[in-house]
Design a protein around this motif. Structure first.
Motif, PDB file in Angstrom:
ATOM      1  N   GLY A  14      -9.137 -17.696  -8.582  1.00 49.45           N
ATOM      2  CA  GLY A  14      -8.499 -17.246  -9.812  1.00 49.45           C
ATOM      3  C   GLY A  14      -9.155 -16.051 -10.478  1.00 49.45           C
ATOM      4  N   GLN A  15      -9.877 -15.246  -9.708  1.00 43.81           N
ATOM      5  CA  GLN A  15     -10.516 -14.059 -10.281  1.00 43.81           C
ATOM      6  C   GLN A  15      -9.476 -12.934 -10.408  1.00 43.81           C
ATOM      7  N   PRO A  16      -9.345 -12.293 -11.564  1.00 42.17           N
ATOM      8  CA  PRO A  16      -8.350 -11.229 -11.742  1.00 42.17           C
ATOM      9  C   PRO A  16      -8.806  -9.907 -11.123  1.00 42.17           C
ATOM     10  N   VAL A  17      -8.815  -9.877  -9.795  1.00 38.73           N
ATOM     11  CA  VAL A  17      -9.264  -8.685  -9.071  1.00 38.73           C
ATOM     12  C   VAL A  17      -8.200  -8.279  -8.059  1.00 38.73           C
ATOM     13  N   ALA A  18      -8.117  -6.986  -7.801  1.00 36.79           N
ATOM     14  CA  ALA A  18      -7.128  -6.458  -6.867  1.00 36.79           C
ATOM     15  C   ALA A  18      -7.513  -6.782  -5.427  1.00 36.79           C
ATOM     16  N   ALA A  19      -6.490  -6.962  -4.591  1.00 30.99           N
ATOM     17  CA  ALA A  19      -6.670  -7.080  -3.146  1.00 30.99           C
ATOM     18  C   ALA A  19      -5.897  -5.913  -2.539  1.00 30.99           C
ATOM     19  N   VAL A  20      -6.604  -4.828  -2.255  1.00 28.59           N
ATOM     20  CA  VAL A  20      -5.945  -3.580  -1.863  1.00 28.59           C
ATOM     21  C   VAL A  20      -5.856  -3.466  -0.349  1.00 28.59           C
ATOM     22  N   ASP A  21      -4.664  -3.750   0.175  1.00 28.21           N
ATOM     23  CA  ASP A  21      -4.389  -3.553   1.596  1.00 28.21           C
ATOM     24  C   ASP A  21      -3.300  -2.494   1.727  1.00 28.21           C
ATOM     25  N   GLY A  22      -2.727  -2.369   2.921  1.00 24.31           N
ATOM     26  CA  GLY A  22      -1.671  -1.381   3.131  1.00 24.31           C
ATOM     27  C   GLY A  22      -0.478  -1.585   2.233  1.00 24.31           C
ATOM     28  N   ASN A  23      -0.142  -2.847   1.973  1.00 25.95           N
ATOM     29  CA  ASN A  23       0.981  -3.127   1.076  1.00 25.95           C
ATOM     30  C   ASN A  23       0.701  -2.627  -0.338  1.00 25.95           C
ATOM     31  N   ALA A  24      -0.492  -2.910  -0.834  1.00 21.49           N
ATOM     32  CA  ALA A  24      -0.848  -2.485  -2.192  1.00 21.49           C
ATOM     33  C   ALA A  24      -0.886  -0.960  -2.304  1.00 21.49           C
ATOM     34  N   PHE A  25      -1.440  -0.300  -1.295  1.00 22.05           N
ATOM     35  CA  PHE A  25      -1.436   1.159  -1.284  1.00 22.05           C
ATOM     36  C   PHE A  25      -0.010   1.686  -1.395  1.00 22.05           C
ATOM     37  N   ARG A  26       0.880   1.130  -0.575  1.00 24.87           N
ATOM     38  CA  ARG A  26       2.250   1.611  -0.518  1.00 24.87           C
ATOM     39  C   ARG A  26       2.999   1.322  -1.818  1.00 24.87           C
ATOM     40  N   VAL A  27       2.890   0.096  -2.299  1.00 16.25           N
ATOM     41  CA  VAL A  27       3.631  -0.306  -3.493  1.00 16.25           C
ATOM     42  C   VAL A  27       3.182   0.488  -4.716  1.00 16.25           C
ATOM     43  N   PHE A  28       1.886   0.529  -4.996  1.00 18.34           N
ATOM     44  CA  PHE A  28       1.426   1.153  -6.230  1.00 18.34           C
ATOM     45  C   PHE A  28       1.456   2.677  -6.170  1.00 18.34           C
ATOM     46  N   SER A  29       1.316   3.249  -4.979  1.00 16.76           N
ATOM     47  CA  SER A  29       1.442   4.709  -4.898  1.00 16.76           C
ATOM     48  C   SER A  29       2.859   5.132  -5.251  1.00 16.76           C
ATOM     49  N   ARG A  30       3.857   4.321  -4.877  1.00 21.58           N
ATOM     50  CA  ARG A  30       5.247   4.631  -5.203  1.00 21.58           C
ATOM     51  C   ARG A  30       5.570   4.310  -6.661  1.00 21.58           C
ATOM     52  N   LEU A  31       5.069   3.183  -7.118  1.00 23.28           N
ATOM     53  CA  LEU A  31       5.349   2.811  -8.514  1.00 23.28           C
ATOM     54  C   LEU A  31       4.808   3.850  -9.491  1.00 23.28           C
ATOM     55  N   LEU A  32       3.597   4.330  -9.224  1.00 18.94           N
ATOM     56  CA  LEU A  32       2.882   5.166 -10.189  1.00 18.94           C
ATOM     57  C   LEU A  32       2.704   6.610  -9.733  1.00 18.94           C
ATOM     58  N   GLU A  33       3.307   6.960  -8.591  1.00 22.61           N
ATOM     59  CA  GLU A  33       3.176   8.315  -8.045  1.00 22.61           C
ATOM     60  C   GLU A  33       1.705   8.731  -7.942  1.00 22.61           C
ATOM     61  N   ILE A  34       0.938   7.909  -7.244  1.00 27.96           N
ATOM     62  CA  ILE A  34      -0.491   8.186  -7.027  1.00 27.96           C
ATOM     63  C   ILE A  34      -0.611   9.126  -5.832  1.00 27.96           C
ATOM     64  N   ASP A  35      -1.185  10.302  -6.050  1.00 30.60           N
ATOM     65  CA  ASP A  35      -1.239  11.343  -5.024  1.00 30.60           C
ATOM     66  C   ASP A  35      -2.512  11.310  -4.176  1.00 30.60           C
ATOM     67  N   ASP A  36      -3.420  10.401  -4.452  1.00 31.30           N
ATOM     68  CA  ASP A  36      -4.667  10.341  -3.682  1.00 31.30           C
ATOM     69  C   ASP A  36      -4.381   9.914  -2.249  1.00 31.30           C
ATOM     70  N   ASP A  37      -5.089  10.550  -1.313  1.00 32.99           N
ATOM     71  CA  ASP A  37      -4.918  10.302   0.111  1.00 32.99           C
ATOM     72  C   ASP A  37      -5.492   8.940   0.481  1.00 32.99           C
ATOM     73  N   ILE A  38      -4.635   8.009   0.916  1.00 32.80           N
ATOM     74  CA  ILE A  38      -5.109   6.652   1.197  1.00 32.80           C
ATOM     75  C   ILE A  38      -5.908   6.573   2.494  1.00 32.80           C
ATOM     76  N   ALA A  39      -5.943   7.655   3.273  1.00 30.49           N
ATOM     77  CA  ALA A  39      -6.769   7.667   4.480  1.00 30.49           C
ATOM     78  C   ALA A  39      -8.245   7.889   4.147  1.00 30.49           C
ATOM     79  N   LYS A  40      -8.539   8.301   2.923  1.00 31.23           N
ATOM     80  CA  LYS A  40      -9.924   8.545   2.511  1.00 31.23           C
ATOM     81  C   LYS A  40     -10.524   7.273   1.913  1.00 31.23           C
ATOM     82  N   PRO A  41     -11.706   6.883   2.333  1.00 31.97           N
ATOM     83  CA  PRO A  41     -12.316   5.632   1.858  1.00 31.97           C
ATOM     84  C   PRO A  41     -12.443   5.546   0.337  1.00 31.97           C
TER      85      PRO A  41
END
Length: 376
Positions: free
Chosen positions: A136-163
């Motif tokens: 129950g910890q309120p922390v993100a789990a950032v996988d490919g789905n999260a990258f895809r969903v939130f980059s589209r929702l918020l127009e995040i331009d950062d390159d997800i290939a970069k660590p």
């Protein structure tokens, strides 16, 4: 990048979780919040489709129902249970981490992302998934789905290939994730990314969160996520040797490090180690292999090509192309100098073979059946 107000974040949480409650996928590891179940499923799901994982997960839990069972299992039993899933270092790291939990932590699970990442094979995403779903910890789990969903929702331009981009997404999602149901929130994002917001053929017009999708509203959804192309896997050309007698087939054990560590396989010879000339005739290369077998292992074998297409297998950074060669040798031939052993085909079902080895055997079986049909 668009920033959401507290009210908009709250509206998104409610919309997403209402949809998830009615449409969540029925997956066996979601039927409780046991950290062991969450952890094993997340490790299996790395680089592997959900539908492929389900039967493996169910069999794995039958054989290793608790973290203690996994910690004390033999390596042979573990690898046999994992056979076919690939990326076998995942299984070895699972057991290492299980032993950490059982023997170093006296069976008590770490509950924070930082502490979970002290376990072997657990990275930021898996730690976030376990911490949020199981604890129950309120922390993100950032996988490919999260990258895809939130980059589209918020127009995040950062390159997800970069660590370093992971940190950007973690900070943003941690501002949106609810404190009450963080695990469900992260799993809802996974389901959203696997349905309405897939990498291709997505259907945002029917998405439950389309009103929050800025890139959809702006008509530039295909611009996200931003990702530079991966380098192509490096090609390696091998000759695979199928040497057999009444004793079985001659196998060698892979080195204890590197690709397919410790697996038994048909012997492989790298073409590059045989000649620097790309145009060298295959007959000459086969002769070089025969000479190496004789000089290094005192093994006399008359090799010839198997009439079957080259076997290919792609790893993350390498692509193997394997040409099969065959030799039948005398039943009493001395293989004591060869770093391997005879394995009879009747014992194959008791062995743990890599996907590459399984491909080699399947190709050889097809060639053998074809030859028998012609003979008949």
């Amino acid at each position: 990048m668009i920033k959401w107000s507290h009210e908009r974040s709250q509206a998104f949480q409610e919309t997403l979780l209402d949809w998830y409650d009615q449409n969540k996928r029925d997956l066996p590891w979601r039927r409780d919040h046991n950290p062991y179940h969450v952890w094993v499923s997340e490790i299996m799901l790395q680089q592997t489709q959900v539908q492929t994982v389900i039967p493996y997960y169910l069999r794995f839990m039958d054989q290793f129902p608790t973290v203690e069972d996994l910690a004390t299992a033999t390596e042979d039993k573990l690898m046999k249970a994992w056979e076919g899933l690939g990326y076998y270092s995942r299984a070895r790291n699972l057991q290492k981490a299980a032993r950490q939990i059982v023997f170093d932590y006296q069976g008590r699970w770490p509950t924070t992302t930082e502490a979970l990442q002290e376990l072997s094979g657990i990275g930021p995403y898996t730690a976030g998934a376990i911490a949020s779903i199981a604890f129950g910890q309120p922390v993100a789990a950032v996988d490919g789905n999260a990258f895809r969903v939130f980059s589209r929702l918020l127009e995040i331009d950062d390159d997800i290939a970069k660590p370093q981009t992971r940190k950007v997404f973690e900070r943003i999602i941690n501002l949106i994730i609810p404190k009450a149901r963080p695990g469900d929130f992260n799993q809802a994002i996974m389901d959203l990314g696997a349905s309405y917001m897939t990498a291709t053929n997505y259907d945002t017009s029917q998405s439950p969160v389309k009103d929050f999708n800025q890139s959809y509203q702006d008509g530039i959804e295909d611009h996200y996520p931003v990702k530079t192309k991966k380098k192509r896997p490096i090609a390696h050309d091998y000759f695979g040797l199928i040497i057999h007698s009444k004793q079985g087939y001659l196998f060698e054990k892979r080195p204890s490090h590197g690709i397919l560590a410790n697996f038994w396989m048909f012997p492989l010879f790298d073409r590059e180690n045989l000649t620097d000339e790309k145009a060298t005739p295959e007959s000459m290369l086969v002769g070089k292999i025969e000479a190496r077998l004789q000089s290094e292992y005192q093994l006399s074998a008359d090799l010839h090509a198997v009439d079957v297409p080259t076997v290919t297998h792609t790893f993350t950074h390498q692509k193997w192309k394997i040409k099969l060669l065959e030799a039948q040798v005398a039943d009493n031939i001395d293989v004591s100098y060869f770093p391997g052993k005879w394995i009879h085909s009747s014992k194959f079902d008791q062995m743990t073979f890599s996907k590459v080895q399984s491909k080699l055997w399947l190709a050889y079986q097809k060639a053998s059946k074809s030859t028998q049909s012609v003979g008949d």
